[in-house]
Write a protein that holds these residues in place. Structure first.
Motif, PDB file in Angstrom:
ATOM      1  N   THR A  41       0.767  -4.738   9.541  1.00  0.00           N
ATOM      2  CA  THR A  41       1.258  -4.508   8.128  1.00  0.00           C
ATOM      3  C   THR A  41       0.025  -4.635   7.276  1.00  0.00           C
ATOM      4  N   PRO A  42      -0.741  -5.527   7.085  1.00  0.00           N
ATOM      5  CA  PRO A  42      -1.964  -5.868   6.056  1.00  0.00           C
ATOM      6  C   PRO A  42      -2.941  -4.432   6.158  1.00  0.00           C
ATOM      7  N   MET A  43      -3.096  -3.942   7.466  1.00  0.00           N
ATOM      8  CA  MET A  43      -3.720  -2.803   7.781  1.00  0.00           C
ATOM      9  C   MET A  43      -3.282  -1.533   7.160  1.00  0.00           C
ATOM     10  N   GLN A  44      -1.763  -1.539   7.292  1.00  0.00           N
ATOM     11  CA  GLN A  44      -1.268  -0.168   6.780  1.00  0.00           C
ATOM     12  C   GLN A  44      -1.007  -0.487   5.153  1.00  0.00           C
ATOM     13  N   LEU A  45      -0.892  -1.547   4.760  1.00  0.00           N
ATOM     14  CA  LEU A  45      -1.056  -1.779   3.171  1.00  0.00           C
ATOM     15  C   LEU A  45      -2.244  -1.502   2.599  1.00  0.00           C
ATOM     16  N   VAL A  46      -3.449  -1.988   3.155  1.00  0.00           N
ATOM     17  CA  VAL A  46      -4.674  -1.571   2.767  1.00  0.00           C
ATOM     18  C   VAL A  46      -4.984  -0.408   2.786  1.00  0.00           C
ATOM     19  N   TRP A  47      -4.650   0.285   4.002  1.00  0.00           N
ATOM     20  CA  TRP A  47      -4.733   1.909   3.911  1.00  0.00           C
ATOM     21  C   TRP A  47      -4.155   2.880   2.869  1.00  0.00           C
ATOM     22  N   ALA A  48      -2.872   2.386   2.717  1.00  0.00           N
ATOM     23  CA  ALA A  48      -1.902   2.917   1.474  1.00  0.00           C
ATOM     24  C   ALA A  48      -2.480   2.710  -0.015  1.00  0.00           C
ATOM     25  N   GLU A  49      -2.875   1.359  -0.247  1.00  0.00           N
ATOM     26  CA  GLU A  49      -3.396   1.250  -1.334  1.00  0.00           C
ATOM     27  C   GLU A  49      -4.657   2.054  -1.801  1.00  0.00           C
ATOM     28  N   GLU A  81       0.564  -4.381  -4.776  1.00  0.00           N
ATOM     29  CA  GLU A  81       1.729  -4.087  -5.426  1.00  0.00           C
ATOM     30  C   GLU A  81       2.469  -2.935  -4.596  1.00  0.00           C
ATOM     31  N   ALA A  82       3.712  -3.279  -4.057  1.00  0.00           N
ATOM     32  CA  ALA A  82       4.666  -2.332  -3.279  1.00  0.00           C
ATOM     33  C   ALA A  82       6.074  -2.616  -3.654  1.00  0.00           C
ATOM     34  N   THR A  83       6.785  -1.625  -3.751  1.00  0.00           N
ATOM     35  CA  THR A  83       8.339  -1.713  -4.232  1.00  0.00           C
ATOM     36  C   THR A  83       8.967  -1.016  -3.135  1.00  0.00           C
ATOM     37  N   ARG A  84      10.268  -1.499  -3.052  1.00  0.00           N
ATOM     38  CA  ARG A  84      11.283  -0.856  -2.170  1.00  0.00           C
ATOM     39  C   ARG A  84      12.276   0.072  -2.836  1.00  0.00           C
ATOM     40  N   GLY A  92       5.364   5.068  -8.744  1.00  0.00           N
ATOM     41  CA  GLY A  92       4.093   5.433  -8.288  1.00  0.00           C
ATOM     42  C   GLY A  92       3.791   4.203  -7.427  1.00  0.00           C
ATOM     43  N   GLY A  93       2.449   4.001  -7.014  1.00  0.00           N
ATOM     44  CA  GLY A  93       2.097   3.261  -6.081  1.00  0.00           C
ATOM     45  C   GLY A  93       2.699   3.338  -4.634  1.00  0.00           C
ATOM     46  N   ILE A  94       2.644   2.209  -3.957  1.00  0.00           N
ATOM     47  CA  ILE A  94       3.227   2.268  -2.597  1.00  0.00           C
ATOM     48  C   ILE A  94       4.677   1.839  -2.736  1.00  0.00           C
ATOM     49  N   VAL A  95       5.351   2.873  -2.080  1.00  0.00           N
ATOM     50  CA  VAL A  95       6.775   2.860  -2.028  1.00  0.00           C
ATOM     51  C   VAL A  95       7.188   2.723  -0.468  1.00  0.00           C
ATOM     52  N   VAL A  96       8.172   1.517  -0.333  1.00  0.00           N
ATOM     53  CA  VAL A  96       8.721   1.201   0.972  1.00  0.00           C
ATOM     54  C   VAL A  96      10.136   1.625   1.003  1.00  0.00           C
ATOM     55  N   THR A  97      10.444   2.069   2.105  1.00  0.00           N
ATOM     56  CA  THR A  97      11.870   2.578   2.279  1.00  0.00           C
ATOM     57  C   THR A  97      12.052   2.519   3.956  1.00  0.00           C
ATOM     58  N   ASN A  98      13.347   2.483   4.225  1.00  0.00           N
ATOM     59  CA  ASN A  98      13.832   2.756   5.730  1.00  0.00           C
ATOM     60  C   ASN A  98      13.937   4.369   5.953  1.00  0.00           C
ATOM     61  N   TYR A  99      13.824   4.509   7.309  1.00  0.00           N
ATOM     62  CA  TYR A  99      13.911   5.799   7.761  1.00  0.00           C
ATOM     63  C   TYR A  99      15.030   6.553   7.423  1.00  0.00           C
ATOM     64  N   GLU A 100      16.098   5.806   7.493  1.00  0.00           N
ATOM     65  CA  GLU A 100      17.538   6.260   7.294  1.00  0.00           C
ATOM     66  C   GLU A 100      17.604   7.061   5.709  1.00  0.00           C
TER      67      GLU A 100
END
Length: 184
Positions: A41-49, A81-84, A92-100
């Motif tokens: 999780t921290p690795m993917q967040l840093v990648w995304a940022e 910063e990430a929002t759901r 903008g930024g990092i957006v988190v959602t579920n596959y569905e």
């Protein structure tokens, strides 16, 4: 190598995590198949940022339903910063959602996509895999993350390769595996 050199690296990553994130960013399209507890999780967040900072466009992180809230909490913990969102809206930024909820999002809005628990792509005949692979095909930056990759499962290797835009599953199978007619 279709990516870029990192533009930001926090102090919170262990050396091996730092190396994996740097490698993934330079590749542009890659997979981090790391065991449970190694900090995907921290690795993917840093990648995304890094992708957000480099492109000034958002990154979509796809997760299983139960994981999306946890990903946003982890981002806060690491100062990211990430929002759901479930309805396709974002600032903008990092957006988190579920596959569905993927069908609610426009692929043109994003510079990159992260698939958390990417073993969801394993079913080569599945509609979910097709939808995710098609969505990802629009993006120069793609990251797959899972702790449950099956390293000897050629189907999963093929579907992951296809999602990353490296090689279609059927071409990967014909390239690396031949049927010898039962002769050993």
């Amino acid at each position: 190598m279709h990516g870029f050199d990192p533009v930001w690296m926090p102090d919170c990553l262990f050396d091996f995590q730092l190396y994996l994130v740097e490698w993934s960013l330079r590749k542009g399209r890659s997979a981090i198949f790391a065991d449970c507890g190694l900090g995907k999780t921290p690795m993917q967040l840093v990648w995304a940022e890094n992708v957000v900072r480099k492109t000034n466009k958002p990154v979509l992180i796809l997760t299983p339903l139960a994981v999306s809230h946890q990903t946003v909490r982890e981002a806060e913990k690491f100062g990211i910063e990430a929002t759901r969102s479930g309805d396709g809206s974002h600032n903008g930024g990092i957006v988190v959602t579920n596959y569905e909820r993927l069908e609610n999002f426009d692929p043109d809005d994003f510079a990159g996509v992260v698939c958390d628990e990417s073993s969801i792509l394993k079913n080569y005949a599945g509609a979910t895999r097709e939808r995710i692979t098609e969505f990802m095909s629009h993006h120069p930056y793609r990251l797959l993350c899972t702790a449950t990759a099956a390293p000897n499962d050629y189907v999963e290797i093929g579907t992951s390769s296809e999602a990353l835009g490296v090689l279609e599953r059927k071409h990967m199978l014909s390239w690396f595996f031949t049927h010898d007619g039962g002769n050993t």
